[in-house]
Design an enzyme around this catalytic site. Structure first.
Site, PDB file in Angstrom:
ATOM      1  N   ASP A 104       0.838  -1.207   0.000  1.00 48.11           N
ATOM      2  CA  ASP A 104       0.000   0.000   0.000  1.00 48.11           C
ATOM      3  C   ASP A 104       0.872   1.256   0.000  1.00 48.11           C
ATOM      4  O   ASP A 104       2.065   1.204   0.347  1.00 48.11           O
ATOM      5  CB  ASP A 104      -0.902   0.011   1.242  1.00 48.11           C
ATOM      6  CG  ASP A 104      -1.924  -1.122   1.192  1.00 48.11           C
ATOM      7  OD1 ASP A 104      -2.205  -1.617   0.087  1.00 48.11           O
ATOM      8  OD2 ASP A 104      -2.414  -1.505   2.267  1.00 48.11           O
TER       9      ASP A 104
HETATM   10  N1  URA Z   1      -1.302  -5.945   3.875  1.00 44.08           N
HETATM   11  C1  URA Z   1      -1.803  -4.687   3.871  1.00 44.08           C
HETATM   12  O1  URA Z   1      -2.852  -4.423   4.437  1.00 44.08           O
HETATM   13  N2  URA Z   1      -1.114  -3.727   3.223  1.00 44.08           N
HETATM   14  C2  URA Z   1       0.071  -3.944   2.608  1.00 44.08           C
HETATM   15  O2  URA Z   1       0.682  -3.028   2.062  1.00 44.08           O
HETATM   16  C3  URA Z   1       0.585  -5.262   2.631  1.00 44.08           C
HETATM   17  C4  URA Z   1      -0.129  -6.244   3.267  1.00 44.08           C
END
Ligand code: URA
Length: 238
Positions: A104
């Site tokens: 993310d």
């Molecule tokens: N899980 C999440 O919620 N975000 C990420 O970036 C990676 C795994």
């Protein structure tokens, strides 16, 4: 790139086997024997390397481990927001590199970037079971042994407007109130945040520490990346 690395990355053996080939004079570049494993070869000369007189099928694949910084999209380009593609040096921008999977925008840490489509496909397939380790900072009551146990059995996400989603067993390690480590063997969208949300907690910071044996190098700052060694590549392909 070092000649031993080119040969090992192209599947001609382990780094030590390749060193043996070189030392025994089986490898030539433009007809000249190269016996030094550390001999550096320009990209344009790779196709002139021969093993036992036959040109090698050199892999054109490249593999990097980026320490993804906060505030970057996991994409090679974007009109509006900074993205991990912006962090590649110019000479790599034409190499068709792409991130494997997605972190993310605010998530930091280990992000594999490669132009090896087969490996990328394998690593993102649900059949792949390599562990991904996340360091999680969260808000809400401290997680307890109860959550450790339910995560270890595999929880089911019950989210409004979505079908129930069964997750694989995950290892939750309690570190301090507000911080834990979560070890996953699958990679569903926003999985860590959704798992914590299902328990009434919200993630405030997320950092991926490793994918299988791949981790950041000591002192590797956000935005920095390193080229994987052939051992690291082999271990990912394993
Ligand atoms: N899980 C999440 O919620 N975000 C990420 O970036 C990676 C795994």
């Amino acid at each position: 790139m070092r000649i031993d690395k080119i040969l090992a990355n192209s599947g001609y053996g382990t780094r030590s086997q390749v060193k043996e080939f070189l030392r025994s004079g089986r490898v030539t570049l433009n007809g000249e024997v190269v016996s030094d494993p550390g001999f550096s070869v320009f990209d344009k000369d790779i196709s002139s390397i021969c093993l036992d007189g036959s040109p090698i099928a050199a892999s054109q694949h490249l593999y990097f481990c980026l320490n993804k910084p906060d505030g970057y999209l996991t994409a090679m380009s974007d009109d509006r927001l900074p993205c991990v593609g912006d962090l590649l040096p110019d000479h790599l921008k034409t190499k068709k590199l792409a991130p494997v999977g997605r972190l993310d925008y605010h998530t930091t840490g280990v992000l594999l970037i490669t132009n090896d489509g087969d490996l990328s496909h394998k690593l993102t397939s649900p059949k792949w079971h390599k562990e991904k380790v996340y360091l999680v900072s969260y808000e809400g009551e401290a997680l307890t042994e109860k959550e450790v146990e339910s995560f270890s059995k595999g929880i089911t996400l019950l989210e409004k407007g979505h079908e129930p989603e069964r997750l694989k067993p995950a290892k939750l390690i309690l570190l301090s109130p507000g911080q834990c480590r979560l070890v996953l063997t699958e990679g569903k969208t926003h999985q860590v945040k959704r798992m914590l949300a299902s328990q009434g907690r919200s993630v405030v910071a997320l950092h991926r520490e490793s994918i299988g044996s791949l981790r950041l190098h000591e002192g590797q700052k956000p935005g920095e990346m390193y080229a994987l060694s052939s051992e690291e590549i082999d271990s990912l392909k394993d």
